[in-house]
Enzyme design. Structure first.
Site, PDB file in Angstrom:
ATOM      1  N   GLU A 136       0.825  -1.224   0.000  1.00 12.25           N
ATOM      2  CA  GLU A 136       0.000   0.000   0.000  1.00 12.25           C
ATOM      3  C   GLU A 136       0.850   1.262   0.000  1.00 12.25           C
ATOM      4  O   GLU A 136       1.684   1.456   0.886  1.00 12.25           O
ATOM      5  CB  GLU A 136      -0.923  -0.016   1.229  1.00 12.25           C
ATOM      6  N   LYS A 154      -7.770  -0.674  11.396  1.00 17.66           N
ATOM      7  CA  LYS A 154      -7.070  -1.111  10.176  1.00 17.66           C
ATOM      8  C   LYS A 154      -5.844  -0.243   9.937  1.00 17.66           C
ATOM      9  O   LYS A 154      -4.778  -0.716   9.536  1.00 17.66           O
ATOM     10  CB  LYS A 154      -8.025  -1.065   8.973  1.00 17.66           C
ATOM     11  N   ASP A 158       4.068 -14.133  12.243  1.00 18.62           N
ATOM     12  CA  ASP A 158       2.761 -14.693  11.885  1.00 18.62           C
ATOM     13  C   ASP A 158       1.739 -13.556  11.927  1.00 18.62           C
ATOM     14  O   ASP A 158       1.244 -13.181  12.991  1.00 18.62           O
ATOM     15  CB  ASP A 158       2.406 -15.798  12.884  1.00 18.62           C
ATOM     16  N   HIS A 195      -2.434  10.608  -0.257  1.00 19.41           N
ATOM     17  CA  HIS A 195      -2.513   9.224  -0.709  1.00 19.41           C
ATOM     18  C   HIS A 195      -2.584   9.142  -2.227  1.00 19.41           C
ATOM     19  O   HIS A 195      -1.949   8.293  -2.838  1.00 19.41           O
ATOM     20  CB  HIS A 195      -3.759   8.598  -0.084  1.00 19.41           C
TER      21      HIS A 195
HETATM   22  P1  NAD Z   1       9.341 -22.979  17.569  1.00 19.35           P
HETATM   23  O1  NAD Z   1       8.772 -24.165  18.266  1.00 19.35           O
HETATM   24  O2  NAD Z   1       9.981 -23.182  16.252  1.00 19.35           O
HETATM   25  O3  NAD Z   1      10.414 -22.271  18.517  1.00 19.35           O
HETATM   26  C1  NAD Z   1      10.217 -22.150  19.900  1.00 19.35           C
HETATM   27  C2  NAD Z   1      11.214 -22.994  20.655  1.00 19.35           C
HETATM   28  O4  NAD Z   1      12.520 -22.470  20.493  1.00 19.35           O
HETATM   29  C3  NAD Z   1      10.958 -22.976  22.144  1.00 19.35           C
HETATM   30  O5  NAD Z   1      10.000 -23.932  22.464  1.00 19.35           O
HETATM   31  C4  NAD Z   1      12.343 -23.243  22.720  1.00 19.35           C
HETATM   32  O6  NAD Z   1      12.532 -24.632  22.913  1.00 19.35           O
HETATM   33  C5  NAD Z   1      13.309 -22.784  21.629  1.00 19.35           C
HETATM   34  N1  NAD Z   1      14.085 -21.588  21.995  1.00 19.35           N
HETATM   35  C6  NAD Z   1      15.388 -21.363  21.734  1.00 19.35           C
HETATM   36  N2  NAD Z   1      15.788 -20.177  22.167  1.00 19.35           N
HETATM   37  C7  NAD Z   1      14.721 -19.575  22.717  1.00 19.35           C
HETATM   38  C8  NAD Z   1      14.499 -18.306  23.320  1.00 19.35           C
HETATM   39  N3  NAD Z   1      15.474 -17.392  23.472  1.00 19.35           N
HETATM   40  N4  NAD Z   1      13.243 -18.018  23.760  1.00 19.35           N
HETATM   41  C9  NAD Z   1      12.264 -18.898  23.611  1.00 19.35           C
HETATM   42  N5  NAD Z   1      12.405 -20.120  23.049  1.00 19.35           N
HETATM   43  C10 NAD Z   1      13.633 -20.463  22.604  1.00 19.35           C
HETATM   44  O7  NAD Z   1       8.291 -21.827  17.362  1.00 19.35           O
HETATM   45  P2  NAD Z   1       7.124 -21.220  18.251  1.00 19.35           P
HETATM   46  O8  NAD Z   1       7.488 -19.801  18.532  1.00 19.35           O
HETATM   47  O9  NAD Z   1       6.763 -22.084  19.412  1.00 19.35           O
HETATM   48  O10 NAD Z   1       5.901 -21.267  17.224  1.00 19.35           O
HETATM   49  C11 NAD Z   1       5.755 -20.277  16.246  1.00 19.35           C
HETATM   50  C12 NAD Z   1       5.174 -20.850  14.983  1.00 19.35           C
HETATM   51  O11 NAD Z   1       3.936 -21.495  15.225  1.00 19.35           O
HETATM   52  C13 NAD Z   1       4.895 -19.789  13.964  1.00 19.35           C
HETATM   53  O12 NAD Z   1       5.445 -20.177  12.738  1.00 19.35           O
HETATM   54  C14 NAD Z   1       3.370 -19.770  13.887  1.00 19.35           C
HETATM   55  O13 NAD Z   1       2.943 -19.359  12.616  1.00 19.35           O
HETATM   56  C15 NAD Z   1       3.013 -21.183  14.192  1.00 19.35           C
HETATM   57  N6  NAD Z   1       1.661 -21.516  14.670  1.00 19.35           N
HETATM   58  C16 NAD Z   1       0.766 -20.552  15.049  1.00 19.35           C
HETATM   59  C17 NAD Z   1      -0.488 -20.906  15.545  1.00 19.35           C
HETATM   60  C18 NAD Z   1      -1.434 -19.841  16.035  1.00 19.35           C
HETATM   61  O14 NAD Z   1      -1.032 -18.697  16.170  1.00 19.35           O
HETATM   62  N7  NAD Z   1      -2.695 -20.148  16.329  1.00 19.35           N
HETATM   63  C19 NAD Z   1      -0.817 -22.259  15.632  1.00 19.35           C
HETATM   64  C20 NAD Z   1       0.110 -23.223  15.248  1.00 19.35           C
HETATM   65  C21 NAD Z   1       1.359 -22.838  14.773  1.00 19.35           C
END
Ligand code: NAD
Length: 409
Positions: A69, A247, A263, A361
């Site tokens: 945009e 928005k 996300d 705009h």
């Molecule tokens: P992930 O599991 O890939 O990473 C998180 C893990 O990284 C932690 O569990 C931990 O073990 C490790 N880690 C290492 N260093 C860390 C630090 N400094 N702080 C915290 N953790 C650390 O990812 P996630 O963040 O658990 O999940 C994110 C993904 O899930 C996104 O891609 C999202 O799109 C997706 N997702 C979203 C939904 C939703 O929002 N409803 C549902 C399902 C999946």
């Protein structure tokens, strides 16, 4: 990828040029793209712009924004420049806590079960934390839980909510894994059946609060301040206006989120469900005058972002953008995004309350129109300027001008 593209070319009658365009993954290597989602055929590139002038909690930031945009990056930069006069943006946060929900149905004694589950809190949290020793070692993990009984069209349900400190992760995978792990214990204690075990995107324990004072002279005078306060009152009272008000905030928030591999759907879901938490849909910002008659804006919204996990750690452009921001933690990213959301809202309201949104705009829009009418290279600016001079910033006029220019050639 190539096989899929060939198939698609036949199916949709794509030209060779179109196949090359689709197959180009830009700054994302194709082997990474191919592993990020399914049925990958290529990439979809957006412009990446840098918003300037952002002073957040005393630190200067160049802010990457990815979006299609026009005028959003300019508006954010301009708003941030005005905010600097009175010290920039001050942003606080509630910590990176996400909620995981476990849905239990068919419980014979829902209230009794809720009490029993709450009494087993220590064991349930220990089970959850067993799943993620890494997160726990970094000071995160499941810290608390809540049990509630809700009435639904399918009868009462016992909902267990895990409160997980996700550190620098967005946390969805981490929280979902924990919710799945404790589910058998919940079933045993409640004598019910667990169905859903999933994170909630209404991340109201992971809020950012941004505030800034916008100097009345720098923003265009007291009348504009008053206009912005009236605009806020309109949004507060009317959901049709409020949707557009919010928005505008998301124009900024999502552009930074995309640039940093976040996300965006989780952020949108969190923002709008938080805006509706009272039962009425409300603005995520407030605007009022202070005693000096300057404008004071505040923003409060969930900001579930991470620097580890998800695309933030995989997408090379996202990694470069995180580096440009110079981030030390996910919380810092959340705070910058809060400042950008507030700036974006200010810019839109200021334009609406003064000269109207279209003046600024439409100039940028004229270029988009020229491009969509087929203008290439320098033609884009020539045609855009002509339409602006004629005060005819319209697609049909852009098309005529493109034809005129190509005939001349
Ligand atoms: P992930 O599991 O890939 O990473 C998180 C893990 O990284 C932690 O569990 C931990 O073990 C490790 N880690 C290492 N260093 C860390 C630090 N400094 N702080 C915290 N953790 C650390 O990812 P996630 O963040 O658990 O999940 C994110 C993904 O899930 C996104 O891609 C999202 O799109 C997706 N997702 C979203 C939904 C939703 O929002 N409803 C549902 C399902 C999946």
């Amino acid at each position: 990828m190539q096989d899929r593209l060939k198939l698609l070319q036949k199916l949709a009658g794509l030209t060779d040029e179109e196949v090359v365009t689709l197959g180009n993954t830009g700054g994302l290597p194709s082997d990474i793209a191919n592993r990020m989602i399914e049925n990958v055929v290529g990439g979809m590139t957006l412009p990446l712009g840098m918003a300037t002038n952002f002073l957040v909690n005393g630190k200067d930031y160049v802010v990457p924004m990815a979006l299609e945009e026009p005028s959003v990056v300019a508006a954010a930069s301009n708003a941030a420049k005005i905010a600097r006069v009175k010290g920039g943006f001050k942003v606080t946060n509630t910590g990176p806590v996400m909620i995981g929900q476990i849905q239990t149905v068919g419980v014979p004694d829902p209230n009794g079960a809720a009490k029993k589950i709450a009494a087993k809190k220590k064991e349930l949290l220990a089970k959850a934390n067993e799943q993620d020793p890494m997160l726990v070692s970094l000071g995160g993990g499941a810290k608390d839980l809540n049990v509630k009984v809700i009435e639904t069209i399918k009868g009462p349900m016992v909902i267990v909510e895990l409160f997980v400190n996700c550190g620098d992760a967005m946390g969805a995978n981490a929280v979902n894994t924990m919710a799945e792990a404790v589910a058998p214990m919940v079933e045993e204690i409640s004598a019910g059946r667990v169905y859903l075990r999933i994170i909630s995107n209404l991340a109201d324990k992971r809020l950012v609060r941004a505030t800034a004072v916008f100097d009345k002279e720098a923003l265009g005078g007291e009348e504009v301040v008053e206009g912005i306060v009236y605009a806020y009152a309109f949004a507060d009272a009317d959901p049709y206006r409020c949707a557009t008000h919010n928005k505008g905030i998301m124009n900024g928030v999502i552009a930074v989120a995309l640039a940093c591999g976040q996300d965006t759907r989780a952020l949108e879901a969190g923002a709008h469900s938080y805006a509706a938490r009272s039962g009425a849909y409300k603005p995520l910002t407030t605007w009022k005058e202070n005693k000096d008659r300057d404008l004071v804006g505040t923003l409060e919204m969930p900001m579930a972002v991470g620097l580890v996990g998800g695309a933030a750690k995989v997408h090379p452009a996202a990694k470069a953008n995180v580096k440009i921001l110079g981030l030390k933690s996910a919380i810092e990213l959340a705070e910058v995004m809060g400042a950008v959301g507030l700036a974006q809202n200010f810019a839109a309201l200021r334009a609406l309350a003064s000269e109207g949104i279209q003046k600024g705009h439409m100039k940028l829009h004229a270029r988009s129109l020229a491009m969509s009418a087929g203008a290439k290279g320098e033609q884009v600016d020539v045609i855009a300027e002509k339409m602006i001079a004629e005060k005819k910033i319209r697609f049909d006029r852009a098309k005529d001008l493109v034809e005129e220019i190509s005939k001349k050639r």
